[in-house]
Design a protein around this motif. Sequence first.
Motif, PDB file in Angstrom:
ATOM      1  N   VAL A   1      37.660  26.447  27.279  1.00 52.11           N
ATOM      2  CA  VAL A   1      38.413  27.899  27.467  1.00 52.11           C
ATOM      3  C   VAL A   1      40.030  27.704  27.057  1.00 52.11           C
ATOM      4  N   ILE A   2      40.277  28.596  25.990  1.00 51.97           N
ATOM      5  CA  ILE A   2      41.550  28.822  25.646  1.00 51.97           C
ATOM      6  C   ILE A   2      41.983  30.047  25.912  1.00 51.97           C
ATOM      7  N   LEU A   3      43.314  30.136  26.697  1.00 51.36           N
ATOM      8  CA  LEU A   3      43.805  31.395  27.200  1.00 51.36           C
ATOM      9  C   LEU A   3      44.913  31.892  25.942  1.00 51.36           C
ATOM     10  N   ARG A   4      44.812  33.064  25.715  1.00 56.72           N
ATOM     11  CA  ARG A   4      45.943  33.401  24.672  1.00 56.72           C
ATOM     12  C   ARG A   4      46.567  34.998  25.440  1.00 56.72           C
ATOM     13  N   VAL A   5      47.819  34.833  25.560  1.00 59.13           N
ATOM     14  CA  VAL A   5      48.634  35.970  26.117  1.00 59.13           C
ATOM     15  C   VAL A   5      49.081  36.901  25.089  1.00 59.13           C
ATOM     16  N   ARG A   6      48.801  38.077  24.990  1.00 57.39           N
ATOM     17  CA  ARG A   6      49.288  38.971  24.101  1.00 57.39           C
ATOM     18  C   ARG A   6      50.645  39.359  24.253  1.00 57.39           C
ATOM     19  N   PRO A   7      51.400  39.692  23.137  1.00 56.36           N
ATOM     20  CA  PRO A   7      52.654  39.643  23.253  1.00 56.36           C
ATOM     21  C   PRO A   7      53.263  40.943  23.652  1.00 56.36           C
TER      22      PRO A   7
ATOM     23  N   ASP B   1      41.911  24.629  29.188  1.00 58.42           N
ATOM     24  CA  ASP B   1      41.867  23.426  28.331  1.00 58.42           C
ATOM     25  C   ASP B   1      43.383  23.683  27.292  1.00 58.42           C
ATOM     26  N   ARG B   2      43.732  25.034  27.379  1.00 60.04           N
ATOM     27  CA  ARG B   2      45.017  25.144  26.614  1.00 60.04           C
ATOM     28  C   ARG B   2      45.394  26.627  27.006  1.00 60.04           C
ATOM     29  N   VAL B   3      46.776  26.896  27.047  1.00 60.95           N
ATOM     30  CA  VAL B   3      47.430  28.056  27.356  1.00 60.95           C
ATOM     31  C   VAL B   3      48.119  28.382  26.325  1.00 60.95           C
ATOM     32  N   LEU B   4      48.096  29.474  25.502  1.00 59.63           N
ATOM     33  CA  LEU B   4      48.781  29.742  24.364  1.00 59.63           C
ATOM     34  C   LEU B   4      49.600  31.128  24.862  1.00 59.63           C
ATOM     35  N   PRO B   5      51.179  30.965  24.634  1.00 57.87           N
ATOM     36  CA  PRO B   5      52.016  31.967  25.205  1.00 57.87           C
ATOM     37  C   PRO B   5      52.074  33.065  24.057  1.00 57.87           C
ATOM     38  N   PRO B   6      52.706  34.123  24.444  1.00 58.65           N
ATOM     39  CA  PRO B   6      52.843  35.311  23.399  1.00 58.65           C
ATOM     40  C   PRO B   6      53.191  34.909  22.019  1.00 58.65           C
ATOM     41  N   GLY B   7      54.109  33.928  21.886  1.00 58.52           N
ATOM     42  CA  GLY B   7      54.673  33.642  20.564  1.00 58.52           C
ATOM     43  C   GLY B   7      53.648  32.608  19.607  1.00 58.52           C
ATOM     44  N   ALA B   8      52.169  32.247  20.219  1.00 63.73           N
ATOM     45  CA  ALA B   8      51.394  31.573  19.407  1.00 63.73           C
ATOM     46  C   ALA B   8      50.834  32.158  18.295  1.00 63.73           C
ATOM     47  N   THR B   9      50.480  31.619  17.236  1.00 63.65           N
ATOM     48  CA  THR B   9      50.067  31.913  16.148  1.00 63.65           C
ATOM     49  C   THR B   9      48.470  31.893  15.870  1.00 63.65           C
ATOM     50  N   GLN B  10      47.965  32.693  14.914  1.00 62.53           N
ATOM     51  CA  GLN B  10      46.683  32.421  14.721  1.00 62.53           C
ATOM     52  C   GLN B  10      46.238  30.957  14.321  1.00 62.53           C
ATOM     53  N   GLN B  11      46.746  30.178  13.831  1.00 65.62           N
ATOM     54  CA  GLN B  11      46.524  28.969  13.386  1.00 65.62           C
ATOM     55  C   GLN B  11      46.458  28.068  14.983  1.00 65.62           C
ATOM     56  N   ASP B  12      47.340  28.426  15.712  1.00 62.25           N
ATOM     57  CA  ASP B  12      47.486  27.787  16.851  1.00 62.25           C
ATOM     58  C   ASP B  12      46.117  27.785  17.737  1.00 62.25           C
ATOM     59  N   VAL B  13      45.619  29.176  17.767  1.00 61.31           N
ATOM     60  CA  VAL B  13      44.523  29.443  18.497  1.00 61.31           C
ATOM     61  C   VAL B  13      43.217  28.626  17.658  1.00 61.31           C
TER      62      VAL B  13
ATOM     63  N   THR C   1      33.206  27.775  22.991  1.00 62.60           N
ATOM     64  CA  THR C   1      34.704  27.849  23.159  1.00 62.60           C
ATOM     65  C   THR C   1      34.901  29.405  23.490  1.00 62.60           C
ATOM     66  N   LEU C   2      35.490  29.565  24.544  1.00 60.16           N
ATOM     67  CA  LEU C   2      35.874  30.934  25.052  1.00 60.16           C
ATOM     68  C   LEU C   2      37.308  31.228  24.829  1.00 60.16           C
ATOM     69  N   LEU C   3      37.506  32.285  24.026  1.00 59.25           N
ATOM     70  CA  LEU C   3      38.994  32.642  23.788  1.00 59.25           C
ATOM     71  C   LEU C   3      39.146  34.015  24.965  1.00 59.25           C
ATOM     72  N   VAL C   4      39.960  33.859  26.194  1.00 54.50           N
ATOM     73  CA  VAL C   4      40.307  34.482  26.794  1.00 54.50           C
ATOM     74  C   VAL C   4      41.657  35.499  26.431  1.00 54.50           C
ATOM     75  N   ASN C   5      41.536  36.826  26.426  1.00 48.07           N
ATOM     76  CA  ASN C   5      42.902  37.499  25.854  1.00 48.07           C
ATOM     77  C   ASN C   5      43.337  38.210  27.103  1.00 48.07           C
ATOM     78  N   VAL C   6      44.402  38.080  27.621  1.00 43.75           N
ATOM     79  CA  VAL C   6      45.105  38.856  28.711  1.00 43.75           C
ATOM     80  C   VAL C   6      46.549  39.442  28.138  1.00 43.75           C
ATOM     81  N   ALA C   7      46.752  40.661  28.712  1.00 45.58           N
ATOM     82  CA  ALA C   7      48.203  41.174  28.402  1.00 45.58           C
ATOM     83  C   ALA C   7      49.313  40.760  29.359  1.00 45.58           C
ATOM     84  N   SER C   8      50.360  40.647  28.858  1.00 45.43           N
ATOM     85  CA  SER C   8      51.359  40.498  29.792  1.00 45.43           C
ATOM     86  C   SER C   8      52.352  41.471  30.195  1.00 45.43           C
ATOM     87  N   ALA C   9      51.730  42.145  30.849  1.00 54.33           N
ATOM     88  CA  ALA C   9      52.245  43.531  31.651  1.00 54.33           C
ATOM     89  C   ALA C   9      51.960  43.564  33.100  1.00 54.33           C
TER      90      ALA C   9
END
Length: 644
Positions: free
Chosen positions: A48-54, A94-106, A357-365
């Motif tokens: 599971v990879i978590l990505r936070v939308r800017p 497994d990994r938490v990607l903050p809003p500043g993460a790039t597509q390559q980081d994912v 691999t599960l990419l979970v996208n969330v909003a930072s609001a």
Amino acid sequence: MSKNALKSNFSPLNSEGSPSRIPNSPIVTPSINSNDNNDRTANDRVKVILRVRPPTANDERKRTSPLEFDPAKPNKLVLHRPDAPVTHTEFEFDRVLPPGATQQDVYLSGVKDVVDDVLKGYNGTVMAYGQTGAGKTYTLGNIQPQAIGMIPRCAAEIFYQASNDPFHTYSVSMSYIQIYMELIQDLLNPQSDNLVIREDSGNGVFVAGVQEVPVSSLEECLHYLAVGEQNRAFAFTHLNAHSSRSHAVVMLTVVKRRRYLTPAEKQAEKKAEREGVSTHKVKVGKLYLVDLAGSERLKKSKSVGQRATEARSINLSLTTLGMCISARAMDDKHVPFRDSKLTRLLQESLGGNAKTTLLVNVASAQEHADETMQSLSFASRAMCVKNKPVVNERVDYKILHAELQSRMDKENDRASHLEVALSKKEEALDDAMQAAVANEKARFEAIIAALQRENEQRVAHMHSEMEGVRELAAHEQAHRNSLEKRIKELEVEKANMAEKHYNHVAMLNAQIADLLERQAEEATAHRQAAQAAALEMASAEATMAQKEAENERLRNEMGKMQQEMGVLASAHKSTLAALAKLRQSLEAAMPDAAAAAPTVDRQRSSDLPPLTYRPDQSRRAPVLRQSSEPVRSSAAAAAAAAAA
């Protein structure tokens, strides 16, 4: 868009953020490893990879975010919900990607490993999950050069490794479907809009009747991806102007064949041929790239009519997906995969023969904190699902058919030759048995000679192939040496850059210290000037207070003087009244002198001195002065008149 345009626009970003072309410098430099079966354990859980939308412009105006990140713990975050019974909840992935993460980081965090496993013969799944507008389609399918999505990156990785593997040949095919309102539609062939899902022991779970197009380059993949995107269902909602109204699945099938065999494999193949068993096998890896439609609340998206029906269908399928993951996480005997087309298609990806691999996208609001909590809970349950991936090996039926056809042709030629030889023997048997035997011997010798020549040619060909392999190995060794040399140069360059960086930091620190010292001096001077100004202000205020007291005293004295003037004016009036009465009494007492009196009185009144005001230096009351002689003369005259 043409293929050349797609090729010119496709420029993935390297780790520094600069664009790079696919043919010369790939997204990630792969490593070729001939041992494909010993990289992972048999039981792998879902990654599971978590990505936070800017934050969007609306989020920036509110300046509130419910998520808290800790740079020291890149796999943890805390969700704050002030109105909930539990105000803050901590999650670990497994990994938490903050809003500043790039597509390559994912891609490097959890997608590249799945692609590498697919090239080794495993099934792989990359699935994007989250609420609507959280960035799932952007993460997976974006083809803009500044932010390339996971689907183009996976295709580029596959073709790059295939072109740089001298020991195998690859064939790649692509399918693209969508699940809209529980109907499976082929996006590459839109007329097929009601496909069914099948299952067998050889292929597992698959979509029957879907068009599978062969692709030989990244440009062809991007072309078919654009064709599928044009046929996919999108709509406008209040939460997302380009909202996906269906679940989309891109399927890439990679068939991997060996070019060269080791001596042990050659011996095993010869033994199998003697036993009549085919050992020509290929490895088949399937990559599922799933863009799930976003969950949404109708009161927030304000969907009505057809949009509301679509939202209910999407939420129902996602609910079924959550139930299946919960059942897999708790090792339940019954998992409701057949309750939805989506879960049925992803059956092998959730606890089956796949690496997921599960990419979970969330909003930072803050306004989406409840939806974020639901997505994070779903991701936590998904981490408990364990898969059992195995390498998919199948018999290469093309090679098997060619071998059987060759054997049949050889047997037919042999039978025909035997028939010809038998007829010749029968004709020549009666004439000359010895001549026939000699001819047969000569023929056998010719056959033996031909076989010897063929064997020599085969040996020479094998020697030439071995020379080619040696040249290839030497080329690979030279390439490796050049890479090692380049790595050393880069390390030296890195050390030089680090030294420059440290010197620059020291210079900046010295400048900062000077600035701080000057600021301290200026602050001291400013503080002293402020103290002097404060003293001057206090002195001025004291002087003003004294002047105000003096003015108040003068005003009081002026009031007293005005009162005294009023008193003197009253006294003057009373004196004039007394004089008038005195004159009247004198006129009454002296009637004989009445005729002369007016003239005398007028003369005397004209002779009276006026009242004068003489200010005193000591501010005393004004003094009224009047001559006493006219009064005394008037009194004497009045007395004389009275005596007469």
